[in-house]
Write a protein that holds these residues in place. Structure first.
Motif, PDB file in Angstrom:
ATOM      1  N   UNK A 106     -16.538  29.136  66.852  1.00 55.97           N
ATOM      2  CA  UNK A 106     -16.305  28.296  68.043  1.00 55.97           C
ATOM      3  C   UNK A 106     -16.642  29.048  69.326  1.00 55.97           C
ATOM      4  N   UNK A 107     -16.244  30.311  69.382  1.00 59.14           N
ATOM      5  CA  UNK A 107     -16.549  31.097  70.572  1.00 59.14           C
ATOM      6  C   UNK A 107     -18.052  31.267  70.758  1.00 59.14           C
ATOM      7  N   UNK A 108     -18.763  31.503  69.663  1.00 59.53           N
ATOM      8  CA  UNK A 108     -20.216  31.646  69.780  1.00 59.53           C
ATOM      9  C   UNK A 108     -20.865  30.348  70.241  1.00 59.53           C
ATOM     10  N   UNK A 109     -20.333  29.201  69.771  1.00 68.47           N
ATOM     11  CA  UNK A 109     -20.865  27.916  70.224  1.00 68.47           C
ATOM     12  C   UNK A 109     -20.621  27.726  71.718  1.00 68.47           C
ATOM     13  N   UNK A 110     -19.421  28.130  72.193  1.00 68.41           N
ATOM     14  CA  UNK A 110     -19.132  28.017  73.628  1.00 68.41           C
ATOM     15  C   UNK A 110     -20.088  28.876  74.446  1.00 68.41           C
ATOM     16  N   UNK A 111     -20.359  30.074  73.950  1.00 72.46           N
ATOM     17  CA  UNK A 111     -21.277  30.958  74.670  1.00 72.46           C
ATOM     18  C   UNK A 111     -22.669  30.351  74.726  1.00 72.46           C
ATOM     19  N   UNK A 112     -23.124  29.787  73.596  1.00 75.23           N
ATOM     20  CA  UNK A 112     -24.441  29.167  73.575  1.00 75.23           C
ATOM     21  C   UNK A 112     -24.513  27.979  74.532  1.00 75.23           C
ATOM     22  N   UNK A 113     -23.450  27.155  74.551  1.00 72.82           N
ATOM     23  CA  UNK A 113     -23.434  26.000  75.451  1.00 72.82           C
ATOM     24  C   UNK A 113     -23.455  26.465  76.913  1.00 72.82           C
ATOM     25  N   UNK A 114     -22.670  27.501  77.233  1.00 74.36           N
ATOM     26  CA  UNK A 114     -22.640  28.013  78.605  1.00 74.36           C
ATOM     27  C   UNK A 114     -24.010  28.539  79.017  1.00 74.36           C
ATOM     28  N   UNK A 115     -24.643  29.280  78.130  1.00 75.26           N
ATOM     29  CA  UNK A 115     -25.970  29.805  78.444  1.00 75.26           C
ATOM     30  C   UNK A 115     -26.985  28.678  78.611  1.00 75.26           C
ATOM     31  N   UNK A 116     -26.861  27.627  77.784  1.00 74.90           N
ATOM     32  CA  UNK A 116     -27.779  26.495  77.915  1.00 74.90           C
ATOM     33  C   UNK A 116     -27.597  25.783  79.246  1.00 74.90           C
ATOM     34  N   UNK A 117     -26.326  25.615  79.680  1.00 75.94           N
ATOM     35  CA  UNK A 117     -26.060  24.965  80.965  1.00 75.94           C
ATOM     36  C   UNK A 117     -26.605  25.813  82.111  1.00 75.94           C
ATOM     37  N   UNK A 118     -26.416  27.137  82.025  1.00 78.10           N
ATOM     38  CA  UNK A 118     -26.934  28.010  83.077  1.00 78.10           C
ATOM     39  C   UNK A 118     -28.458  27.942  83.157  1.00 78.10           C
ATOM     40  N   UNK A 119     -29.115  27.911  82.007  1.00 81.38           N
ATOM     41  CA  UNK A 119     -30.576  27.799  82.022  1.00 81.38           C
ATOM     42  C   UNK A 119     -31.020  26.457  82.610  1.00 81.38           C
ATOM     43  N   UNK A 120     -30.278  25.363  82.284  1.00 79.43           N
ATOM     44  CA  UNK A 120     -30.616  24.047  82.827  1.00 79.43           C
ATOM     45  C   UNK A 120     -30.471  24.036  84.344  1.00 79.43           C
ATOM     46  N   UNK A 121     -29.365  24.630  84.844  1.00 80.73           N
ATOM     47  CA  UNK A 121     -29.149  24.676  86.298  1.00 80.73           C
ATOM     48  C   UNK A 121     -30.252  25.496  86.969  1.00 80.73           C
ATOM     49  N   UNK A 122     -30.611  26.612  86.369  1.00 78.96           N
ATOM     50  CA  UNK A 122     -31.668  27.441  86.944  1.00 78.96           C
ATOM     51  C   UNK A 122     -33.005  26.690  86.963  1.00 78.96           C
ATOM     52  N   UNK A 123     -33.282  25.942  85.895  1.00 75.99           N
ATOM     53  CA  UNK A 123     -34.525  25.158  85.866  1.00 75.99           C
ATOM     54  C   UNK A 123     -34.526  24.085  86.942  1.00 75.99           C
ATOM     55  N   UNK A 124     -33.373  23.427  87.155  1.00 76.49           N
ATOM     56  CA  UNK A 124     -33.289  22.392  88.200  1.00 76.49           C
ATOM     57  C   UNK A 124     -33.478  22.998  89.581  1.00 76.49           C
ATOM     58  N   UNK A 125     -32.918  24.196  89.802  1.00 77.50           N
ATOM     59  CA  UNK A 125     -33.082  24.850  91.101  1.00 77.50           C
ATOM     60  C   UNK A 125     -34.547  25.188  91.341  1.00 77.50           C
ATOM     61  N   UNK A 126     -35.199  25.740  90.319  1.00 74.72           N
ATOM     62  CA  UNK A 126     -36.613  26.074  90.477  1.00 74.72           C
ATOM     63  C   UNK A 126     -37.456  24.816  90.711  1.00 74.72           C
ATOM     64  N   UNK A 127     -37.111  23.735  90.034  1.00 74.38           N
ATOM     65  CA  UNK A 127     -37.850  22.481  90.219  1.00 74.38           C
ATOM     66  C   UNK A 127     -37.664  21.937  91.629  1.00 74.38           C
ATOM     67  N   UNK A 128     -36.435  22.005  92.140  1.00 74.94           N
ATOM     68  CA  UNK A 128     -36.180  21.526  93.499  1.00 74.94           C
ATOM     69  C   UNK A 128     -36.903  22.382  94.526  1.00 74.94           C
ATOM     70  N   UNK A 129     -36.941  23.718  94.299  1.00 74.70           N
ATOM     71  CA  UNK A 129     -37.662  24.587  95.218  1.00 74.70           C
ATOM     72  C   UNK A 129     -39.155  24.262  95.211  1.00 74.70           C
TER      73      UNK A 129
END
Length: 336
Positions: free
Chosen positions: A149-172
């Motif tokens: 469960x902890x590993x799944x949470x870490x993977x989900x958190x990393x996926x959300x961070x990558x999505x946010x970073x991609x959205x920021x780069x797209x907006x820029x």
């Protein structure tokens, strides 16, 4: 050091005295006494009483006592027992220090012994960690499921961070951030102190300007507000009791001081937490002293009482001047 077949009685008695033994002792006692004295007087030992001449006397006495014990045997000891009484050249270095580790001079053996201790400590630490990990993950399905469960949470958190970073780069890339007032301008250095990491300082400043504060800043603010509140409360409590205090009021003041000491103890724990997370060593705080804070509260109370008494005196003088002022004004009018 070669011994003759004949030894005078006085020489034998002196040998027993040198070894701190009495006549009639066993062979094991003789050897144990010799080992202890050899450790004490050997020139290569780290003892403060090491002496080569004393060591030679001990060794000669040991040989004389062995010869005396062999002569006192009633029966023929045989070859094996005769070998027991033959003087043996002991490896003294093994019994002196360094747990028998190393060869060479004392300084060389000391270095080898220090390296041996480091290796042994490393092995003990590795064994302890291995045992701790084995006890933590010892065949428990619940712990394994929790790890999944902890590993799944870490993977989900990393996926959300990558999505946010991609959205920021797209907006820029679209130019959504072109209307910002500081676009294209370099970041200002908020401090010229060479002892502060500029990157960390700038990041903290940006977070503070946007409403975010690091944990150590919040802790520092909380500690300052708490100590100010405690100081005001103890001064207010002292003012309520008045001066001089009755026995019951003195007991009440003692209970107030005890509660104040407990609050200071809790506050010092917060200070310890702050010192663990503060990134700058010069910003660390020291513990608050209960006795100093109580003395400070007493001085503050005395200053407040003195100020109040001075204001009352001035007020009384003003009333007196108003009371007799009309008479002086009437006299002046009559003189005119």
């Amino acid at each position: 050091r070669m011994l003759s077949d004949y030894k005078p009685k006085n020489n034998v008695q002196n040998s027993y005295k040198i070894l701190d033994l009495e006549e009639g002792c066993s062979l094991d006692e003789v050897r144990n006494s010799y080992h202890n004295l050899a450790k004490k007087y050997h020139p290569d030992s780290s003892s403060g009483v090491a002496d080569s001449k004393a060591f030679i006397r001990v060794e000669e006495a040991y040989r004389v006592v062995l010869s005396d014990l062999a002569a006192k045997q009633k029966s023929d000891p045989g070859e094996e027992e005769e070998d027991q009484f033959k003087p043996k050249s002991l490896q003294h270095r093994h019994y002196l220090s360094f747990e028998g580790v190393g060869i060479g001079t004392p300084s060389q053996r000391e270095k080898q012994y220090m390296q041996f201790r480091v290796d042994r400590a490393t092995e003990q630490v590795l064994e302890y960690r291995q045992q701790r990990l084995e006890s933590r993950y010892a065949g428990s399905d619940l712990s394994r499921a929790k790890d999944v469960r902890e590993s799944k949470k870490v993977k989900i958190t990393q996926a959300v961070e990558r999505l946010v970073e991609d959205l920021i780069q797209e907006s820029m890339a679209k130019g959504d951030f072109d209307n910002l007032s500081g676009k294209g301008k370099p970041l200002q250095k908020f401090s010229d102190s060479p002892h502060i990491d500029p990157m960390t300082h700038n990041l903290n400043r940006i977070l503070i300007d946007n409403g975010y504060q690091p944990e150590w800043i919040l802790l520092q603010k909380e500690i300052r507000e708490t100590i100010e509140r405690l100081r005001k409360s103890i001064v207010a409590s002292r003012r309520k009791l008045g001066e001089p205090m009755t026995p019951s009021e003195q007991k009440q003041w003692g209970r107030i001081c005890e509660q104040f000491a407990e609050d200071i103890r809790k506050l010092n724990k917060r200070v310890d937490d702050f010192n663990l997370v503060v990134p700058i060593l010069s910003r660390q705080m020291v513990h608050f002293s209960t006795d100093k804070e109580i003395r400070r509260a007493r001085k503050t109370y005395e200053a407040v009482v003195e100020k109040v008494s001075d204001s009352d005196t001035k007020e009384n003088e003003g009333k007196e001047s108003k009371r007799f002022g009309w008479r002086s004004s009437l006299l002046k009018w009559l003189k005119l």
